[in-house]
Design an enzyme around this catalytic site. Structure first.
Site, PDB file in Angstrom:
ATOM      1  CG  LEU A  34      -1.920  -1.227   1.202  1.00 48.34           C
ATOM      2  CD1 LEU A  34      -2.800  -1.214   2.435  1.00 48.34           C
ATOM      3  CD2 LEU A  34      -2.756  -1.293  -0.069  1.00 48.34           C
ATOM      4  CG  MET A  73       6.270   2.558   5.035  1.00 51.45           C
ATOM      5  SD  MET A  73       6.515   1.616   6.562  1.00 51.45           S
ATOM      6  CE  MET A  73       7.013   0.029   5.935  1.00 51.45           C
ATOM      7  CG  ASP A  76      22.963 -12.857   0.237  1.00 54.89           C
ATOM      8  OD1 ASP A  76      22.691 -14.077   0.241  1.00 54.89           O
ATOM      9  OD2 ASP A  76      23.396 -12.266  -0.770  1.00 54.89           O
TER      10      ASP A  76
END
Length: 159
Positions: free
Chosen positions: A76, A114, A129
């Protein structure tokens, strides 16, 4: 602080907030994340002896890319025209961790919280990673918004 979830409509369904009528203002957000690891793993990163290359440079670029792709990852979120993204990484050998901070800025109708959170998170994930062959039990923690400025809700600073 509001007591209303803006992404839930009157029927209880998720929806993208309409920002058409909102004013364009300067907006800024800062976030942080930490990744804890063994001292030997952190030393490999700090000394540049990691076999995959410069871990911090790769994590920084990943964080910047992630901020630009936030609306593709968070359903969103509005696609934003970011004007600045910074990702900084600080080795903290006294705590066997790396602190990642991010800054996102724009002039727009919706905030960049965000994007800042995504930048810090993905930078931490990238470190994981790159180092997982050496250590699998690293811990990503304390992902949080440090500060935001601009918009209707004004200024927020974490304590």
């Amino acid at each position: 602080m509001s007591n209303v979830f803006t992404h839930i409509n009157a029927d209880g369904n998720a929806h993208m907030v309409d920002v058409t009528e909102k004013a364009v203002t300067e907006r800024e957000a800062r976030a942080e994340a930490f990744i804890e690891m063994a001292s030997t793993t952190l030393e490999m990163i700090m000394s540049g002896s990691h076999h995959k290359g410069d871990v911090f440079a790769t994590a920084r670029i990943a964080g910047i890319q992630a901020a630009k792709k936030t609306s593709d990852l968070i359903p969103l979120c509005h696609p934003l025209m970011l004007t600045k993204v910074e990702v900084e990484l600080e080795a903290q050998p006294e705590h066997n961790r790396v602190r990642i901070t991010s800054l996102c800025k724009l002039s727009g109708k919706t905030g960049v919280e965000m994007e800042a959170l995504t930048a810090a998170s993905v930078a931490a994930l990238t470190i994981y990673d790159m180092c997982k062959a050496v250590q699998k039990d690293m811990v990503i923690s304390q992902v949080r918004l440090l500060e935001k400025r601009g918009g209707k809700s004004g200024h927020f600073k974490a304590e």
